[in-house]
Design a protein around this motif. Structure first.
Motif, PDB file in Angstrom:
ATOM      1  N   ARG A   1      -7.364  -6.912  -0.700  1.00 30.94           N
ATOM      2  CA  ARG A   1      -8.476  -5.863  -0.321  1.00 30.94           C
ATOM      3  C   ARG A   1      -8.147  -5.080   0.845  1.00 30.94           C
ATOM      4  O   ARG A   1      -8.312  -3.830   0.887  1.00 30.94           O
ATOM      5  N   ASN A   2      -7.688  -5.748   1.999  1.00 29.50           N
ATOM      6  CA  ASN A   2      -7.243  -4.958   3.148  1.00 29.50           C
ATOM      7  C   ASN A   2      -5.739  -4.246   2.913  1.00 29.50           C
ATOM      8  O   ASN A   2      -5.785  -3.099   3.738  1.00 29.50           O
ATOM      9  N   SER A   3      -5.073  -4.574   1.995  1.00 28.60           N
ATOM     10  CA  SER A   3      -3.814  -3.588   1.736  1.00 28.60           C
ATOM     11  C   SER A   3      -4.321  -2.299   0.952  1.00 28.60           C
ATOM     12  O   SER A   3      -3.766  -1.333   1.440  1.00 28.60           O
ATOM     13  N   ILE A   4      -5.296  -2.437   0.274  1.00 29.47           N
ATOM     14  CA  ILE A   4      -5.604  -1.140  -0.490  1.00 29.47           C
ATOM     15  C   ILE A   4      -6.379  -0.380   0.617  1.00 29.47           C
ATOM     16  O   ILE A   4      -6.031   0.863   0.564  1.00 29.47           O
ATOM     17  N   LYS A   5      -7.183  -0.866   1.454  1.00 35.27           N
ATOM     18  CA  LYS A   5      -7.837   0.047   2.509  1.00 35.27           C
ATOM     19  C   LYS A   5      -7.054   0.317   3.544  1.00 35.27           C
ATOM     20  O   LYS A   5      -6.922   1.680   4.125  1.00 35.27           O
ATOM     21  N   MET A   6      -5.931  -0.326   3.873  1.00 36.91           N
ATOM     22  CA  MET A   6      -4.973   0.442   4.890  1.00 36.91           C
ATOM     23  C   MET A   6      -4.159   1.477   4.382  1.00 36.91           C
ATOM     24  O   MET A   6      -3.726   2.344   5.136  1.00 36.91           O
ATOM     25  N   THR A   7      -3.965   1.516   2.956  1.00 34.12           N
ATOM     26  CA  THR A   7      -3.077   2.664   2.530  1.00 34.12           C
ATOM     27  C   THR A   7      -3.695   4.006   2.644  1.00 34.12           C
ATOM     28  O   THR A   7      -3.026   4.975   2.750  1.00 34.12           O
TER      29      THR A   7
END
Length: 170
Positions: free
Chosen positions: A87-93
């Protein structure tokens, strides 16, 4: 490979691992993150800006195989951790979207132009073709000069000064 196939390949994975010491700001990390993968990479170069330890993945000590294996196993063994990192990977992009980068670039150019007006000197830079109309207008008004244009003008004036530039026949 087309973009859809690349996305499918990433989505079929569970974790993206690239401990390279030479590919430290590759687009591959951003692609993996955008497709929801936790990421693991060497604690070097631009990778440090993309990976937040225990946020969207893990940074490893370059060359430390034990550290790399331990971080991979942590993600594989803990589904809740893997989902949170994903989830955090998606948010960070979202911090790396083309729209955001473009907005930041325009803001920077405007700031440079304000400084330039105080200094009464042109702003130099390289700009991608087809850039926003505002920047194109600034370039055409000679408030902004691109490096290739600056070089062309400089070379032309030097050749003219030395009498080496031939006049084109009409």
């Amino acid at each position: 490979i087309n973009e859809e196939l690349v996305s499918d390949v990433y989505k079929s994975g569970y974790v993206f691992v690239s401990p390279s010491d030479t590919e430290t700001m590759g687009i591959t990390f951003l692609e993996a993150m955008a497709n929801g993968l936790p990421v693991i990479g060497a604690n070097m170069g631009g990778t440090k800006d993309l990976i937040k330890n225990n946020g969207n993945g893990f940074l490893t000590k370059h060359g430390d195989i034990g550290d790399l294996v331990e971080k991979i196993e942590r993600i594989l063994d803990d589904g809740a951790l893997a989902r949170r990192l994903s989830r955090n990977s998606i948010k960070m992009t979202k911090n790396f979207s083309i729209d955001l980068a473009y907005a930041k670039m325009i803001k920077l150019y405007k700031k440079l132009l304000k400084r330039r007006q105080k200094l009464k000197k042109p702003v130099f830079g390289t700009f991608p073709k087809g850039l926003n109309t505002k920047i194109e207008q600034l370039i055409s008004s000679n408030k902004v000069i691109t490096w290739p244009e600056k070089l062309r003008l400089g070379i032309k004036s030097r050749l003219e000064a030395k009498g080496l530039l031939r006049q084109r026949r009409q």
